[in-house]
Design an enzyme around this catalytic site. Structure first.
Site, PDB file in Angstrom:
ATOM      1  N   LYS A   1       0.826  -1.215   0.000  1.00 36.75           N
ATOM      2  CA  LYS A   1       0.000   0.000   0.000  1.00 36.75           C
ATOM      3  C   LYS A   1       0.866   1.274   0.000  1.00 36.75           C
ATOM      4  CE  LYS A   1      -3.916  -2.290   2.276  1.00 36.75           C
ATOM      5  NZ  LYS A   1      -4.942  -2.194   3.364  1.00 36.75           N
TER       6      LYS A   1
ATOM      7  N   TYR B   1     -12.639  -1.606  -3.457  1.00 39.88           N
ATOM      8  CA  TYR B   1     -13.120  -1.699  -2.072  1.00 39.88           C
ATOM      9  C   TYR B   1     -14.642  -1.525  -1.961  1.00 39.88           C
ATOM     10  CZ  TYR B   1      -8.347  -1.795  -0.255  1.00 39.88           C
ATOM     11  OH  TYR B   1      -7.059  -2.156   0.051  1.00 39.88           O
TER      12      TYR B   1
ATOM     13  N   PHE C   1     -15.213   4.236   7.386  1.00 42.28           N
ATOM     14  CA  PHE C   1     -13.854   4.594   6.981  1.00 42.28           C
ATOM     15  C   PHE C   1     -13.653   4.549   5.458  1.00 42.28           C
ATOM     16  CE2 PHE C   1     -13.900   0.054   8.110  1.00 42.28           C
ATOM     17  CZ  PHE C   1     -13.427  -0.522   6.937  1.00 42.28           C
TER      18      PHE C   1
ATOM     19  N   ARG D   1      -2.433 -14.576   4.675  1.00 45.05           N
ATOM     20  CA  ARG D   1      -3.091 -13.824   5.763  1.00 45.05           C
ATOM     21  C   ARG D   1      -2.314 -14.003   7.074  1.00 45.05           C
ATOM     22  NH1 ARG D   1      -7.261 -10.193   4.511  1.00 45.05           N
ATOM     23  NH2 ARG D   1      -7.994 -10.533   6.618  1.00 45.05           N
TER      24      ARG D   1
ATOM     25  N   THR E   1      -5.451  -7.020  10.776  1.00 41.36           N
ATOM     26  CA  THR E   1      -5.703  -5.729  10.115  1.00 41.36           C
ATOM     27  C   THR E   1      -5.082  -4.581  10.900  1.00 41.36           C
ATOM     28  OG1 THR E   1      -7.818  -6.649   9.377  1.00 41.36           O
ATOM     29  CG2 THR E   1      -7.549  -4.267   9.192  1.00 41.36           C
TER      30      THR E   1
ATOM     31  N   ARG F   1       2.579  -6.729   8.795  1.00 40.08           N
ATOM     32  CA  ARG F   1       1.921  -5.545   9.351  1.00 40.08           C
ATOM     33  C   ARG F   1       2.552  -5.129  10.686  1.00 40.08           C
ATOM     34  NH1 ARG F   1      -4.223  -7.145   7.448  1.00 40.08           N
ATOM     35  NH2 ARG F   1      -4.283  -5.845   5.590  1.00 40.08           N
TER      36      ARG F   1
ATOM     37  N   ASN G   1      -2.019   0.145   6.763  1.00 39.96           N
ATOM     38  CA  ASN G   1      -1.488  -1.117   7.283  1.00 39.96           C
ATOM     39  C   ASN G   1      -0.627  -1.896   6.286  1.00 39.96           C
ATOM     40  OD1 ASN G   1      -3.555  -1.939   5.676  1.00 39.96           O
ATOM     41  ND2 ASN G   1      -4.721  -2.996   7.261  1.00 39.96           N
TER      42      ASN G   1
ATOM     43  N   HIS H   1      -2.137  -5.437   1.485  1.00 38.02           N
ATOM     44  CA  HIS H   1      -3.437  -6.085   1.307  1.00 38.02           C
ATOM     45  C   HIS H   1      -3.192  -7.566   1.059  1.00 38.02           C
ATOM     46  CE1 HIS H   1      -7.439  -6.961  -0.277  1.00 38.02           C
ATOM     47  NE2 HIS H   1      -6.825  -7.649  -1.229  1.00 38.02           N
TER      48      HIS H   1
ATOM     49  N   GLU I   1      -9.657 -10.082  -7.606  1.00 33.83           N
ATOM     50  CA  GLU I   1      -8.689  -8.992  -7.400  1.00 33.83           C
ATOM     51  C   GLU I   1      -7.491  -9.124  -8.343  1.00 33.83           C
ATOM     52  OE1 GLU I   1      -9.964  -8.571  -2.698  1.00 33.83           O
ATOM     53  OE2 GLU I   1      -7.957  -9.313  -3.193  1.00 33.83           O
TER      54      GLU I   1
HETATM   55  P1  GDP Z   1      -8.081  -6.703   5.806  1.00 38.10           P
HETATM   56  O1  GDP Z   1      -8.764  -7.835   5.081  1.00 38.10           O
HETATM   57  O2  GDP Z   1      -7.209  -7.177   6.946  1.00 38.10           O
HETATM   58  O3  GDP Z   1      -7.320  -5.785   4.863  1.00 38.10           O
HETATM   59  O4  GDP Z   1      -9.208  -5.816   6.502  1.00 38.10           O
HETATM   60  P2  GDP Z   1     -10.686  -5.358   6.035  1.00 38.10           P
HETATM   61  O5  GDP Z   1     -11.122  -6.114   4.824  1.00 38.10           O
HETATM   62  O6  GDP Z   1     -11.543  -5.386   7.255  1.00 38.10           O
HETATM   63  O7  GDP Z   1     -10.476  -3.825   5.653  1.00 38.10           O
HETATM   64  C1  GDP Z   1      -9.917  -3.443   4.415  1.00 38.10           C
HETATM   65  C2  GDP Z   1      -8.976  -2.293   4.643  1.00 38.10           C
HETATM   66  O8  GDP Z   1      -9.718  -1.163   5.102  1.00 38.10           O
HETATM   67  C3  GDP Z   1      -7.928  -2.519   5.747  1.00 38.10           C
HETATM   68  O9  GDP Z   1      -6.813  -3.260   5.302  1.00 38.10           O
HETATM   69  C4  GDP Z   1      -7.572  -1.099   6.127  1.00 38.10           C
HETATM   70  O10 GDP Z   1      -6.661  -0.503   5.187  1.00 38.10           O
HETATM   71  C5  GDP Z   1      -8.932  -0.399   6.011  1.00 38.10           C
HETATM   72  N1  GDP Z   1      -9.598  -0.351   7.315  1.00 38.10           N
HETATM   73  C6  GDP Z   1     -10.179  -1.368   8.009  1.00 38.10           C
HETATM   74  N2  GDP Z   1     -10.686  -0.936   9.175  1.00 38.10           N
HETATM   75  C7  GDP Z   1     -10.426   0.391   9.226  1.00 38.10           C
HETATM   76  C8  GDP Z   1     -10.703   1.421  10.190  1.00 38.10           C
HETATM   77  O11 GDP Z   1     -11.306   1.191  11.239  1.00 38.10           O
HETATM   78  N3  GDP Z   1     -10.276   2.684   9.872  1.00 38.10           N
HETATM   79  C9  GDP Z   1      -9.617   2.973   8.701  1.00 38.10           C
HETATM   80  N4  GDP Z   1      -9.235   4.239   8.457  1.00 38.10           N
HETATM   81  N5  GDP Z   1      -9.343   2.036   7.783  1.00 38.10           N
HETATM   82  C10 GDP Z   1      -9.740   0.769   8.037  1.00 38.10           C
END
Ligand code: GDP
Length: 140
Positions: free
Chosen positions: A11, A51, A59, A87, A93, A104, A114, A117, A128
């Site tokens: 990222k 997304y 968010f 993962r 996350t 991470r 973070n 992805h 994707e």
């Molecule tokens: P991942 O599968 O671990 O990437 O997590 P998710 O699918 O839940 O979320 C997708 C992406 O959205 C995450 O990797 C973060 O970059 C972002 N994200 C998730 N939760 C939050 C949050 O609470 N705040 C913000 N700003 N970004 C978030």
């Protein structure tokens, strides 16, 4: 794409902080083979589509602004059990909750920014991967 592949992005935060090389090294050292690789930048339209599943989340705007603010590295990775193993390699996350030694934990700064992805299912890995790469850009 078959079930031994996953999709990743390094990222904008990790690119800005100079971690491309270190992250690719962690990925290959963990046994993943890079079968497609691209340095690119997401447009706002790209990020909103990629997304889309999160569009109702509070968010979402922050996420698409972050993901479009600079270049990323996109890659398709191959390994047995790729989605699940990747993962584990990237960690939770929220980097504050990520296990020691995970990408991470090492390179991310916040739950939003973070570093990497990783696809969450074989189905999403295929979607994707196809979002970023044409068939002739994948060298399996
Ligand atoms: P991942 O599968 O671990 O990437 O997590 P998710 O699918 O839940 O979320 C997708 C992406 O959205 C995450 O990797 C973060 O970059 C972002 N994200 C998730 N939760 C939050 C949050 O609470 N705040 C913000 N700003 N970004 C978030």
């Amino acid at each position: 794409m078959t079930e031994n592949k996953t999709f990743t992005m390094i990222k904008p935060d990790a690119v800005e902080n100079g971690h491309i090389g270190a992250i690719l090294e962690k990925i290959t050292a963990a046994g993943f083979k890079i079968v497609a690789l691209k340095y690119t930048q997401l447009s706002l339209r790209d990020a909103k589509e990629f997304y889309a599943v999160h569009k109702e989340r509070p968010f979402f705007e922050e996420l698409v602004t972050f993901m479009t603010r600079g270049p990323i590295v996109a890659a398709i990775l191959e390994k047995e059990n790729a989605v699940e193993d990747f993962r584990v390699l990237i960690g939770a996350t929220n980097p504050a909750e990520a296990a020691e030694g995970t990408i991470r934990k090492l390179f991310a700064t916040s739950i939003g920014e973070n570093a990497v992805h990783g696809s969450d299912s074989d189905e999403n890995a295929a979607i994707e991967g196809a979002f970023h790469f044409s068939g002739r850009e994948v060298y399996a």
